[in-house]
Design an enzyme around this catalytic site. Structure first.
Site, mmCIF file in Angstrom:
data_model
loop_
_atom_site.group_PDB
_atom_site.id
_atom_site.type_symbol
_atom_site.label_atom_id
_atom_site.label_comp_id
_atom_site.label_asym_id
_atom_site.label_seq_id
_atom_site.Cartn_x
_atom_site.Cartn_y
_atom_site.Cartn_z
ATOM 1 N N CYS A 103 -2.703 -3.618 7.621
ATOM 2 C CA CYS A 103 -1.883 -2.855 8.574
ATOM 3 C C CYS A 103 -1.354 -3.739 9.708
ATOM 4 O O CYS A 103 -0.158 -3.697 9.994
ATOM 5 C CB CYS A 103 -2.662 -1.655 9.100
ATOM 6 S SG CYS A 103 -3.067 -0.504 7.781
ATOM 7 N N CYS A 147 0.838 -1.206 0.000
ATOM 8 C CA CYS A 147 0.000 0.000 0.000
ATOM 9 C C CYS A 147 0.873 1.256 0.000
ATOM 10 O O CYS A 147 0.372 2.373 -0.079
ATOM 11 C CB CYS A 147 -0.877 -0.005 1.256
ATOM 12 S SG CYS A 147 0.093 -0.208 2.745
#
Ligand code: ADP
Length: 433
Positions: A108, A39
């Protein structure tokens, strides 16, 4: 999704995103790692270790709310634990401890757990400190910081290479290595058919053939004529009906090339090969390791790191028990979980009538697994169609899918599929690392 809007966060996740714990580099640290996820967010972790336990852990990230919350929770979970236990803190642990995260942010906690593990590995690469160091540190009033200001063991170049490898591998959810105590027992056959079965089941799969002695995956999948495409930064796998395949064989003009490589040259090739392959996002990477329990499989397992586990392949004879024992000891020394044992070439299945005739002694694998306290994944008979499929370059489970032998092979993937149940499910519209 606007991740700066914390309304969608659980209370714990919001608290960690708003007030990240342990933020900022440690001035004195024993190890450091940085990974950039797909990302584009980067995370850095620093660890200070005392007597094998993480005394302090800190992080920074350029990502937004979920990255901050994940890094903060990962450092909180790491504190006070032994390095070996910290390495086991996974995406799920961080995700659950945060009480969940908004959909699409699952990458994440994965980035946080991978960076934390990379920092542990960096620590484990540092040789034990000498008694003089200890005295020196204590006289400075810092008994806890054994490696006061010590830089990681690797040279800058090696460190960068390791970081490059980790940033590529962090996009892979599960990594499984296929091992055997010796060559010729069907390790590549199992690796090819496991990878194909997982791909048929709808997963994004890569198959990595690092068997430097005889990279047979290209032959088994009819890819002998393929040459990899690459640029100065990366090598791209060959894609076969959705399965991404990379083999050392693609890089060799002839198989004899690998045989003449010696020690360091061989390791250098393996290392560069591993860090150069750009897999993209994968659910599973199946690794066909070099055979045996020597330096080559050891380097492969250590360089890849963060493996979910190993599938050990053996044959049924009693003499194979010695090799299996060595493979199991190898995994235990590396703290590599053993997914289970596959017994290959158990009995002969007549392709015409389906009758099974025992040729090698039978039942040895199941007994070995029991004796050694590992899961028995299944027995695959000698089936001429397996060799035929391999020679013709066709994956057996796909091209002989209706046969009982193919069904046995498909059953073997069940515990590997179950690995996914222990990780947060991916959001269908989001790429998950
Ligand atoms: P390894 O990777 O352990 O060296 P391979 O998977 O390359 O072993 O297998 C060696 C040979 O044996 C190959 O030609 C393969 O097609 C064949 N083979 C493997 N398992 C079976 C089986 N169960 N029945 C018949 N042939 C097999």
């Amino acid at each position: 999704m606007d991740y700066n809007n914390l309304d969608n966060f659980s209370q714990i996740a919001r608290d960690h995103a708003e007030n990240p714990r342990n933020y900022g580099a440690l001035g004195v640290f024993d190890s450091h790692a940085r990974i950039t996820g797909p990302c584009g967010d980067s995370m850095d972790f620093w660890l200070a270790v005392r007597n094998g336990q993480v005394e302090r852990a800190s992080f920074v990230t350029d990502g937004c709310g979920p990255s901050l919350a994940s890094g903060s929770m990962a450092t909180s979970l790491a504190r006070g634990k032994y390095v070996g236990d910290v390495m086991r803190i996974g995406q799920r642990d961080i995700f659950d401890a945060l009480g969940g995260l908004p959909p699409g942010a699952e990458h994440c906690p994965l980035l946080a757990s991978n960076t934390l593990k990379a920092a542990c590995e960096n620590y484990l690469g540092i040789p034990p400190r000498s008694p003089e160091d200890k005295t020196k540190d204590e006289s400075l009033g810092n008994p806890g910081h054994a490696t006061l200001g010590r830089k990681p063991k690797e040279s800058g170049e090696q460190f960068e290479e390791q970081q490059k490898l980790q940033s590529r591998l962090c996009r892979i959810r599960h990594k499984v290595v296929v091992l055997s105590g010796k060559g010729g027992v069907g390790k590549s056959t199992v690796a090819v058919n496991l990878a194909t079965s997982l791909a048929i089941a709808g997963n994004r799969v890569g198959l990595l053939d690092v068997d430097i002695h005889g990279p047979s995956v290209p032959t088994m999948l009819g890819l002998e004529q393929e040459r990899v495409v690459g640029n100065e930064d990366a090598l791209f796998p060959v894609v076969l009906e959705g399965l991404k395949v990379m083999s050392l064989g693609f890089l060799l003009a002839s198989q004899d090339d690998a045989v003449i490589w010696r020690g360091p040259k061989k390791m250098g090739v393996i290392k560069q090969f591993l860090s150069d392959v750009e897999w993209g996002d994968l659910d599973y990477l199946i690794i066909d390791s070099p055979p045996g329990t020597g330096d080559e499989p050891l380097s492969v397992c250590q360089l890849i790191g963060n493996l979910d586990g190993a599938v050990v392949v053996t044959t049924p004879q009693k003499v194979a028990a010695v090799d299996v024992r060595k493979s199991i000891t190898f995994c235990r020394k590396l703290e590599l979980p053993i997914i289970g044992l596959v017994e290959n070439m158990n009995g002969f299945t007549c392709p015409k009538c389906g009758e099974v005739t025992q040729i090698l002694s039978s039942g040895g694998g199941r007994q070995m697994a029991k004796d050694m306290g590992v899961t028995f994944l299944g027995a695959i008979p000698i089936d001429p169609r397996i060799a035929e499929a391999g020679d013709k370059g066709k994956a057996f489970v796909q091209h002989f899918a209706a046969t009982p032998t193919a069904k046995l092979m498909q059953d073997i993937i069940q515990p590997i599929m179950a690995l996914d149940e222990s990780a947060p499910r991916k959001n269908s519209s989001q790429a998950t690392i």
